[in-house]
Scaffold this motif. Structure first.
Motif: not given
Length: 416
Positions: A396-415
């Motif tokens: 969760i980081t500041p967005a450009v030029p303003a606001g908030t950026h939520v970025h989530a990454v998961v695997a498509t299948r369990p390892s």
């Protein structure tokens, strides 16, 4: 046909060539006429059964009625005592008798068999009809439910796979409580009937899918409403109690405020767990990436312009991974629209062969505390826990030029 009590003797001494030729031709004509008459009768019966199933599919408003028509047609066509249909119930390879006609005992109705088990398992494995004149003594059957079948009284049975597209979606059975030597013609006839039953089975799956989708939407809406009211109220109580705790000097008051804050957090955690159970109905198979956007869009609109995008192929991914991204997306959208003062919001799902990413960006005010994994914001903790629970990561980081950026990454299948 039969045998005489005494030997006939030399046929050449009894029958001349003309008489032998006469009998040979007469028997041949009788066989051909019998075959022709039998074929015509079977054809009429099959057409009648097919017509019954088709009429039920058109006239009936529910899937079970269509399946009942299929079983009734099968039982009538073969003059069988029982008919039943086995369908898969989850991703573990377990099958149950979804509909049954003529079955008398509860244990047989409640049977749960595994893939490859019994007569239906053999038909499934071979991809064609199979018959058994004596089910209990049939050595070809693996782990067959002999006791339940014997208690039901079924002696002879026949099973055929029902294909929907390229997949076997069900197994159609008929059976009798007497010894019955089914023939290859019976197998071919049941195979034809199973082919005509495929649209009804497809209808049953479509109805079930719609029912599951509706149930899931209702569950999620109820869970969200409770989360938006009760959980957020508990969050506010806990937050205010913590803030007041630091502004008072009396030990007794401070202790009481600590108790209030801990109780609010404990109640909130318990309620969150119950809400998670509410929306985590068993999921099987795969979930399309586009469904993540559909479920995030269920968050009530608060006059903020939303843009939902799918970037990449609409891949299928693990249901748990999809649920984690949905929880993150719904929490992020709610936080942005309620607290950031944003006017625009973008939700984007990016797909690749091995991972799927969720981006939620707004043009409001960024809260530095939101980027902390151990921050006081209970919603943020839940977002981190959801993603980490499926082996993913959340930023969760500041967005450009303003606001908030939520970025989530998961695997498509369990390892593994």
């Amino acid at each position: 046909m039969g045998n005489l009590a005494t030997a006939l003797g030399d046929p050449d001494a009894v029958l001349d060539d003309d008489l032998r030729r006469h009998y040979r031709q007469a028997v041949g004509r009788a066989v051909r006429r019998g075959r022709q008459a039998g074929s015509l009768a079977l054809g009429r019966d099959l057409r009648a059964a097919t017509r019954t199933m088709a009429e039920a599919a058109v006239a009936s408003g529910d899937g079970p009625a269509v399946l009942t028509a299929i079983l009734a047609s099968a039982r009538e066509l073969f003059r069988a005592e029982v008919a039943y249909l086995a369908v898969p119930v989850d991703g573990s390879g377990t099958y149950v008798f979804d509909e049954a006609l003529g079955i008398r005992t509860a244990p047989f109705r409640r049977l749960r068999v595994q893939h490859g088990q019994g007569l239906g398992g053999l038909a499934w494995r071979l991809g064609r009809p199979v018959c058994s004149a004596n089910y209990a003594a049939d050595g070809r059957l693996e782990a067959a439910p002999v006791d339940e079948t014997r208690h039901e009284g079924i002696v002879s049975a026949m099973a055929a796979p029902v294909s929907v597209g390229s997949e076997i979606a069900a197994v159609l059975y008929i059976g009798d409580r007497r010894m019955r030597p089914f023939t290859s013609v019976d197998e071919e006839l049941l195979e034809d009937l199973a082919g005509h039953a495929a649209p009804g089975v497809r209808r049953r799956y479509a109805d079930a899918d719609r029912a599951r989708a509706l149930e899931r939407a209702v569950r999620e809406q109820v869970a969200y409403d409770l989360h938006d009211s009760v959980v957020r109220g508990l969050v506010a109580i806990g937050f205010e109690a913590e803030q007041a705790r630091h502004r008072v000097a009396e030990d007794d008051t401070a202790t009481r405020l600590d108790t209030i804050a801990r109780a609010a957090e404990a109640c909130m955690a318990r309620l969150r767990g119950e809400l998670e159970l509410l929306v985590s109905a068993p999921r099987v198979g795969s979930v399309a990436a586009s469904e993540i956007l559909d479920r995030i869009a269920l968050v009530p609109d608060r006059d903020v312009v939303r843009v939902l995008e799918l970037d990449g192929v609409d891949l299928e991914l693990d249901p748990d991974a999809a649920d984690a991204l949905v929880r993150v997306g719904q929490e992020a959208v709610t936080n942005a629209e309620r607290h950031s003062g944003c006017d625009h919001l973008t939700v984007r799902v990016e797909t690749s062969p091995h991972v799927i990413a969720l981006h939620v960006a707004d043009d409001g005010t960024f809260d530095p505390a939101s980027g902390s994994r151990g921050g006081a914001h209970f919603g943020m903790r839940a977002m981190h826990a959801a993603v980490e629970g499926v082996g993913g990561r959340l930023e969760i980081t500041p967005a450009v030029p303003a606001g908030t950026h939520v970025h989530a990454v998961v695997a498509t299948r369990p390892s593994g």
